[in-house]
Structures are given as C-alpha cells and as structure tokens.
Motif scaffolding. Structure first.
Motif, PDB file in Angstrom:
ATOM      1  N   VAL A   5       0.703  -1.059   0.065  1.00 20.45           N
ATOM      2  CA  VAL A   5       0.033  -0.003  -0.063  1.00 20.45           C
ATOM      3  C   VAL A   5       0.869   1.130   0.078  1.00 20.45           C
ATOM      4  O   VAL A   5       1.815   1.274   0.652  1.00 20.45           O
ATOM      5  N   ILE A   6       0.597   2.306  -0.823  1.00 21.85           N
ATOM      6  CA  ILE A   6       1.253   3.369  -0.857  1.00 21.85           C
ATOM      7  C   ILE A   6       0.229   4.425  -0.315  1.00 21.85           C
ATOM      8  O   ILE A   6      -0.857   4.641  -0.876  1.00 21.85           O
ATOM      9  N   ILE A   7       0.678   5.504   0.576  1.00 27.55           N
ATOM     10  CA  ILE A   7       0.119   6.595   0.996  1.00 27.55           C
ATOM     11  C   ILE A   7       0.578   7.765   0.962  1.00 27.55           C
ATOM     12  O   ILE A   7       1.799   7.624   1.480  1.00 27.55           O
ATOM     13  N   LEU A   8       0.052   9.039   0.318  1.00 29.80           N
ATOM     14  CA  LEU A   8       0.897  10.019   0.456  1.00 29.80           C
ATOM     15  C   LEU A   8       0.309  10.877   1.535  1.00 29.80           C
ATOM     16  O   LEU A   8      -0.875  10.978   1.892  1.00 29.80           O
ATOM     17  N   THR A   9       1.199  11.434   2.110  1.00 28.69           N
ATOM     18  CA  THR A   9       0.844  12.281   3.631  1.00 28.69           C
ATOM     19  C   THR A   9       1.336  13.760   3.551  1.00 28.69           C
ATOM     20  O   THR A   9       2.506  13.788   2.950  1.00 28.69           O
ATOM     21  N   PHE A  10       0.724  14.410   4.187  1.00 26.54           N
ATOM     22  CA  PHE A  10       1.275  15.844   4.752  1.00 26.54           C
ATOM     23  C   PHE A  10       0.199  16.472   5.907  1.00 26.54           C
ATOM     24  O   PHE A  10      -0.837  16.475   5.691  1.00 26.54           O
ATOM     25  N   ASN A  11       0.677  16.293   7.060  1.00 23.36           N
ATOM     26  CA  ASN A  11      -0.055  16.629   8.276  1.00 23.36           C
ATOM     27  C   ASN A  11      -1.309  15.740   8.504  1.00 23.36           C
ATOM     28  O   ASN A  11      -2.418  16.384   8.525  1.00 23.36           O
ATOM     29  N   GLU A  12      -1.018  14.228   8.423  1.00 23.94           N
ATOM     30  CA  GLU A  12      -2.382  13.670   8.605  1.00 23.94           C
ATOM     31  C   GLU A  12      -2.339  12.805   9.823  1.00 23.94           C
ATOM     32  O   GLU A  12      -2.748  11.754   9.955  1.00 23.94           O
ATOM     33  N   GLU A  13      -1.730  13.353  10.847  1.00 25.06           N
ATOM     34  CA  GLU A  13      -1.805  12.917  12.354  1.00 25.06           C
ATOM     35  C   GLU A  13      -3.381  12.464  12.798  1.00 25.06           C
ATOM     36  O   GLU A  13      -3.535  11.659  13.482  1.00 25.06           O
ATOM     37  N   LYS A  14      -4.259  13.171  12.210  1.00 26.57           N
ATOM     38  CA  LYS A  14      -5.753  12.803  12.559  1.00 26.57           C
ATOM     39  C   LYS A  14      -6.070  11.518  11.775  1.00 26.57           C
ATOM     40  O   LYS A  14      -6.966  10.771  12.580  1.00 26.57           O
ATOM     41  N   HIS A  15      -5.532  11.137  10.670  1.00 27.41           N
ATOM     42  CA  HIS A  15      -6.108   9.946  10.052  1.00 27.41           C
ATOM     43  C   HIS A  15      -5.230   8.980  10.192  1.00 27.41           C
ATOM     44  O   HIS A  15      -5.552   7.707   9.507  1.00 27.41           O
ATOM     45  N   ILE A  16      -3.751   9.029   9.807  1.00 29.40           N
ATOM     46  CA  ILE A  16      -3.073   7.927   9.555  1.00 29.40           C
ATOM     47  C   ILE A  16      -3.133   6.668  10.301  1.00 29.40           C
ATOM     48  O   ILE A  16      -2.984   5.357   9.857  1.00 29.40           O
ATOM     49  N   ALA A  17      -3.386   6.753  11.673  1.00 31.31           N
ATOM     50  CA  ALA A  17      -3.343   5.693  12.459  1.00 31.31           C
ATOM     51  C   ALA A  17      -4.690   4.777  11.972  1.00 31.31           C
ATOM     52  O   ALA A  17      -4.586   3.512  11.634  1.00 31.31           O
ATOM     53  N   ARG A  18      -5.851   5.313  11.615  1.00 32.25           N
ATOM     54  CA  ARG A  18      -7.060   4.783  11.334  1.00 32.25           C
ATOM     55  C   ARG A  18      -6.489   3.865  10.029  1.00 32.25           C
ATOM     56  O   ARG A  18      -7.150   2.825   9.735  1.00 32.25           O
ATOM     57  N   TRP A  74       0.925  -6.925  -5.832  1.00 34.67           N
ATOM     58  CA  TRP A  74      -0.001  -5.895  -6.161  1.00 34.67           C
ATOM     59  C   TRP A  74       0.380  -4.630  -5.308  1.00 34.67           C
ATOM     60  O   TRP A  74       0.881  -4.854  -4.264  1.00 34.67           O
ATOM     61  N   VAL A  75      -0.124  -3.639  -5.821  1.00 33.92           N
ATOM     62  CA  VAL A  75      -0.022  -2.256  -5.167  1.00 33.92           C
ATOM     63  C   VAL A  75      -1.212  -1.600  -5.204  1.00 33.92           C
ATOM     64  O   VAL A  75      -2.099  -1.689  -6.108  1.00 33.92           O
ATOM     65  N   TRP A  76      -1.560  -1.062  -3.936  1.00 35.96           N
ATOM     66  CA  TRP A  76      -2.974  -0.414  -3.542  1.00 35.96           C
ATOM     67  C   TRP A  76      -2.649   1.121  -3.310  1.00 35.96           C
ATOM     68  O   TRP A  76      -1.697   1.439  -2.649  1.00 35.96           O
ATOM     69  N   ARG A  77      -3.540   1.975  -3.822  1.00 40.66           N
ATOM     70  CA  ARG A  77      -3.440   3.348  -3.786  1.00 40.66           C
ATOM     71  C   ARG A  77      -4.499   3.670  -2.477  1.00 40.66           C
ATOM     72  O   ARG A  77      -5.672   3.694  -2.967  1.00 40.66           O
ATOM     73  N   ILE A  78      -4.110   4.210  -1.498  1.00 37.18           N
ATOM     74  CA  ILE A  78      -5.105   4.641  -0.408  1.00 37.18           C
ATOM     75  C   ILE A  78      -4.743   6.042   0.206  1.00 37.18           C
ATOM     76  O   ILE A  78      -3.502   6.268   0.388  1.00 37.18           O
ATOM     77  N   ASP A  79      -5.830   7.061  -0.003  1.00 41.48           N
ATOM     78  CA  ASP A  79      -5.097   8.355   0.880  1.00 41.48           C
ATOM     79  C   ASP A  79      -5.259   7.992   2.337  1.00 41.48           C
ATOM     80  O   ASP A  79      -5.856   7.199   2.796  1.00 41.48           O
ATOM     81  N   ALA A  80      -4.572   9.030   2.844  1.00 38.96           N
ATOM     82  CA  ALA A  80      -4.390   9.007   4.359  1.00 38.96           C
ATOM     83  C   ALA A  80      -5.721   9.066   5.328  1.00 38.96           C
ATOM     84  O   ALA A  80      -5.999   8.519   6.227  1.00 38.96           O
ATOM     85  N   ASP A  81      -6.747   9.881   4.726  1.00 37.24           N
ATOM     86  CA  ASP A  81      -7.967   9.973   5.178  1.00 37.24           C
ATOM     87  C   ASP A  81      -9.053   8.877   4.624  1.00 37.24           C
ATOM     88  O   ASP A  81     -10.203   8.883   4.907  1.00 37.24           O
ATOM     89  N   GLU A  82      -8.481   7.665   4.168  1.00 37.15           N
ATOM     90  CA  GLU A  82      -9.453   6.803   3.619  1.00 37.15           C
ATOM     91  C   GLU A  82      -8.925   5.448   4.724  1.00 37.15           C
ATOM     92  O   GLU A  82      -7.971   5.425   5.365  1.00 37.15           O
ATOM     93  N   TYR A  83      -9.931   4.443   4.678  1.00 38.67           N
ATOM     94  CA  TYR A  83      -9.702   3.177   5.370  1.00 38.67           C
ATOM     95  C   TYR A  83     -10.514   1.939   4.842  1.00 38.67           C
ATOM     96  O   TYR A  83     -11.433   2.438   3.998  1.00 38.67           O
TER      97      TYR A  83
END
Length: 221
Positions: A7-20, A79-88
């Motif tokens: 899984v590849i996740i792009l981030t910038f100041n995503e402390e609200k979301h990244i753990a979820r 396989w490679v999976w694209r997921i945004d930081a505010d997604e789950y």
C-alpha cells in the motif's frame, strides 16, 4: 495461497487520520509505504510506530508524487494499492482479498474498488455518490498515475480489469473551514487541467472521456 500487497499512502500533516488508515490494512497489506511531503506534525512518528516505511519528497501535485513513489519505493509485492491517508478499508468477512487476487488470471492487471464517502459523520449513499468505482489496485509495474492536477486517476499499461466487492471509505475528520479551503484549491487545480487540455501543455493524460464509461472516463474535464 495468498497474493502479496503493498500500500502506498501520500501524506502531509495527517496525524488525525494515518493511524486509522494503517490499522485498517492489518491482515491485508504486507507492507505500507508512506511518501510524506515534510509534515510538521506527528504523522511520521505515528506511521513508523505502526510499522510503515516512510519516505519524503517535495510535493508538486498528487500525480507527480505518486509516480515518484512507484519509481522510488522498493516495492516487491505482486499487487500495489493506492489509499489516501483519510481513507480506510471496510473489513468484510465475505471477502478474503489476498486469496481472491491470487485466483485472478494473469491477464487481469487492475482491480476496481468501491469508494464510500462519509461527510461529517453521514455516508453519502444517493445522488450518484455511491457506489463509485475507482482503479485502486493493480499488479506491480502495470499502472501509472495520469498527469493531471485534479481528479488524477491510475491508468493500466496493459491487461484487463475486474470489480471486487471491497469498500474503501473516504472519511475526512476536518471541519467545514478546512473543506472550504480544500475546494478552493481544487477549483484552481481544475482550471490548470482545463487550460492544459486546451493548449496541450501536459502529456500523459490517457483517460479518454466516455459518457457511459468508467467513473474515471465520466469525470475527465
């Protein structure tokens, strides 16, 4: 036998979301790569604590950043999976994703997944908001991100695609002020894409508009 997934996740100041986000991938992803745009909050520390491998690269736009990730992250999975930081990922007892991927023929190189948006705690299930299918999962080396400033999509280089009954939930936890600012930025990016298309500034925009096509084809501006 299970297929392996990165899984590849792009981030910038995503402390609200990244753990979820990362926690939802447990039991599914073999490795998680974070490509961070030099966050100044706790995003990196949280991601590393949860076992993700963090890379940093200056941000230009999502397309450039994601293609950089595909080129520079040491991806070894099938396989490679694209997921945004505010997604789950919504877990499903009826779908063993890794086994399902392993059973797909080699000619299938991409997988479309359902996206469900939850806005201010309420799922958007009507008016064409759900289900929306996006190409989020592909065989390593078989896809790239098209060169756009907004609504950039993954494009298969070869092969065919299938749909799987897997739900990727988009639930951003920020307030309405943040949303207003975000859509002002989106409006600017959309104008860049419109001008780029008119004057043929960029190359590589390979998604062809099609009224009855995929969600990507319907959304080409």
């Amino acid at each position: 036998m299970h297929s392996t997934i990165t899984v590849i996740i792009l981030t910038f100041n995503e402390e609200k979301h990244i753990a979820r986000c990362i926690n939802s991938l447990k039991g599914i992803a073999n490795e998680v790569f974070i490509v961070d745009s030099f966050s100044d909050d706790n995003t990196i520390a949280i991601a590393q604590e949860l076992g993700a491998k963090v890379f940093q690269n200056p941000f230009v736009n999502h397309s450039i950043q994601f293609n950089w990730a595909l080129k520079n992250c040491p991806i070894n999975s099938e396989w490679v999976w694209r997921i945004d930081a505010d997604e789950y990922i919504e877990k499903s007892e009826s779908l063993n994703l890794n086994e399902t991927l392993n059973k797909l023929p080699a000619t299938v190189t991409g997988v479309y997944i359902k996206r469900k948006i939850i806005f201010l705690g309420k799922p958007l299930l009507h008016g064409g908001w759900y289900p929306v299918w996006h190409l989020k999962l592909w065989r390593r080396g078989k896809a790239f991100c098209e060169n756009r400033w907004k609504d950039e999509h993954m494009v298969l280089k070869e092969g065919t695609s299938v749909k799987l009954d897997c739900i990727q939930i988009d639930e951003n936890l920020n307030n309405l002020s943040w949303w207003s600012q975000k859509h002002n930025i989106y409006a600017t990016r959309k104008m860049v894409d419109l001008l780029a298309g008119k004057y043929q500034i960029f190359e590589g925009n390979t998604v062809v508009p099609k009224y009855f096509g995929t969600d990507e084809q319907k959304n080409v501006g």
